[in-house]
Design an enzyme around this catalytic site. Structure first.
Site, PDB file in Angstrom:
ATOM      1  N   LYS A   1      -3.483  -2.906  -3.603  1.00 49.05           N
ATOM      2  CA  LYS A   1      -2.624  -3.707  -3.114  1.00 49.05           C
ATOM      3  C   LYS A   1      -2.617  -3.893  -1.772  1.00 49.05           C
ATOM      4  O   LYS A   1      -3.036  -3.681  -1.452  1.00 49.05           O
ATOM      5  CB  LYS A   1      -0.978  -3.274  -3.706  1.00 49.05           C
ATOM      6  CG  LYS A   1      -1.019  -2.339  -5.158  1.00 49.05           C
ATOM      7  CD  LYS A   1      -0.546  -3.794  -5.770  1.00 49.05           C
ATOM      8  CE  LYS A   1      -1.024  -3.414  -7.476  1.00 49.05           C
ATOM      9  NZ  LYS A   1      -0.032  -2.287  -8.099  1.00 49.05           N
TER      10      LYS A   1
HETATM   11  C1  PLP Z   1       0.033  -1.648  -9.660  1.00 48.34           C
HETATM   12  C2  PLP Z   1       1.056  -2.199 -10.695  1.00 48.34           C
HETATM   13  C3  PLP Z   1       2.053  -1.067 -10.823  1.00 48.34           C
HETATM   14  C4  PLP Z   1       1.749  -0.167 -10.928  1.00 48.34           C
HETATM   15  O1  PLP Z   1       1.774   0.652  -9.509  1.00 48.34           O
HETATM   16  P1  PLP Z   1       1.630   1.880  -9.087  1.00 48.34           P
HETATM   17  O2  PLP Z   1       1.821   2.364  -7.326  1.00 48.34           O
HETATM   18  O3  PLP Z   1       0.247   1.834  -9.514  1.00 48.34           O
HETATM   19  O4  PLP Z   1       2.117   2.812 -10.177  1.00 48.34           O
HETATM   20  C5  PLP Z   1       3.497  -1.355 -11.123  1.00 48.34           C
HETATM   21  N1  PLP Z   1       3.590  -2.431 -11.626  1.00 48.34           N
HETATM   22  C6  PLP Z   1       2.275  -3.635 -11.393  1.00 48.34           C
HETATM   23  C7  PLP Z   1       2.941  -5.528 -10.622  1.00 48.34           C
HETATM   24  C8  PLP Z   1       1.320  -3.804 -10.521  1.00 48.34           C
HETATM   25  O5  PLP Z   1       0.895  -4.157 -10.467  1.00 48.34           O
END
Ligand code: PLP
Length: 394
Positions: A196
């Site tokens: 991210k």
């Molecule tokens: C990555 C992601 C999540 C989950 O995030 P985590 O921190 O891995 O739990 C939720 N929603 C979207 C749209 C994502 O891309």
């Protein structure tokens, strides 16, 4: 290895595989993690608290609660809001499975509504049609970092008394009509997963203006223990605590916060780099693919995913073939997302099928995400472009 018409083997564009979504980690993060390791305090502690206050200041939210994932944040938001069996929660099929899985975790029913094909975000008209007397909440996802049409969604929410929980996993930097994402809906969940925009390995943050929800979420995030139980082994001496609720183990560690503090400090710089890569991609791919739409006026797009839409008819190959060709060029890529209503569990559970959400399916069938990390050098970016053009010209 592919062969050219001459029979000569084509060498991949790169000799080394370019990892999709590789994070940029600097000496500052490394030193901070080392400091934490030496401090003897690895779990939730002073660095987590500092990351929380930095994040609250950044988003303008009254409260920021550090967690071990965005999924945890979404789950806690639903749980704290008392959503459960018999309730429906509307979300988008153009998302990662976690967004809908958490609705199931609290015993409620996920209801999908189609997206706008241009923005790839929830279409407020489709949401309006999906609302029933059982609907309790909306989970809009700011897809790829593009803010949703919050004005229309908040209007619907006010009219039908729905709670708005934003999935801002892609949208740490996003702004909408002068407001920072994280300070708009009732509760907002951010992700710091390894790919991210801000990374802590695994990690997340839940922001809210509400003291009521903040307290419920904080308690639920650490076993349901009373306030400040994380201090129970601190230098203040043993702190008595009580169990107020059968909570979860969703707290962030100082080890993770050590990364987050420095990642957040460089958030604007990293966004500027991704914006520059974005412009270069736009320029290179114009006229050959369907490119991401320009950002809407009065918004900041967080530039998390650069998604090309392939036209299989003119390209002469499908999405999986294209991905395989990119891999052969040593370029990592992704698909965001395979529309969630077509996944096994949701087909079984909800009886959803192809044809139910045509816009999400149209995107799902064509989309390919290219590398967009601030870690990319100019040379890496040119490698991606050359590989994509080479494949599209075959
Ligand atoms: C990555 C992601 C999540 C989950 O995030 P985590 O921190 O891995 O739990 C939720 N929603 C979207 C749209 C994502 O891309």
């Amino acid at each position: 290895m592919k062969r050219a018409a001459s029979g000569k083997a084509l060498r991949p564009r790169r000799s080394e595989f370019l990892v999709f979504g590789a994070p940029l980690i600097t000496e500052a993060e490394i030193r901070e993690v080392e400091d934490t390791l030496r401090s003897g305090w690895l779990g939730t502690g002073p660095k987590t608290k500092r990351f929380e206050s930095d994040f609250a200041a950044y988003t303008g939210a009254r409260h920021a609660i550090a967690l071990n994932s965005c999924t945890a944040g979404l789950h806690l938001a639903l749980d704290a809001a008392g959503i459960g069996p018999g309730d429906e929660v509307i979300t988008t099929p153009m998302t990662f499975c976690a967004t809908a899985n958490v609705i199931t975790h609290v015993g409620a029913t996920p209801v999908f509504a189609d997206v706008d094909p241009r923005t790839m975000n929830l279409d407020p008209d489709a949401v309006a049609k999906a609302i029933t007397p059982r609907t309790k909440a909306l989970i809009p996802v700011h897809f790829a970092g593009r803010p949703c049409d919050m004005e229309a969604l908040l209007d619907l929410a006010a009219k039908h008394r729905l709670i708005v929980i934003e999935d801002a996993a892609h949208a740490t930097e996003a702004r909408y009509h002068g407001l920072k994402v994280g300070s708009i809906g009732d509760m907002t969940a951010f992700s710091f997963y390894a790919t991210k925009n801000v990374v802590t390995g695994e990690g997340g943050m839940l922001t809210t203006h509400s003291d009521h929800w903040a307290e419920r979420i904080r308690i639920r995030s650490l076993h349901g223990l009373s306030k400040d139980a994380w201090k129970r082994y601190s230098s203040d001496g043993f702190q008595p605590y009580d169990t107020l609720y059968p909570g979860y183990k969703y707290n962030m560690m100082d080890l993770q916060a050590s990364l987050g503090i420095h990642q957040l400090a460089r958030v604007q710089e990293n966004l500027a780099r991704r914006e520059a890569i974005w412009r270069r991609y736009d320029e290179a791919f114009e006229g050959r693919f369907i490119l991401p739409a320009p950002a809407e006026p009065e918004t900041v797009h967080a530039r998390h995913l650069y998604t090309l839409l392939l036209e299989p008819e003119t390209l002469g190959m499908g999405q999986l073939e294209f991905l395989e060709a990119l891999r052969a060029e040593n370029i990592g890529a992704g698909v965001h997302f395979v529309a969630l209503h077509l996944h096994h569990y949701y087909r079984q559970r909800l009886g959803t099928k192809r044809g139910d959400f045509p816009n999400a399916e149209w995107i799902s069938d064509r989309t390919v995400s290219l590398p967009l990390s601030p870690k990319l050098s100019d040379e890496d970016v040119e490698d991606v472009i050359a590989a994509v053009l080479r494949i599209s010209e075959r």
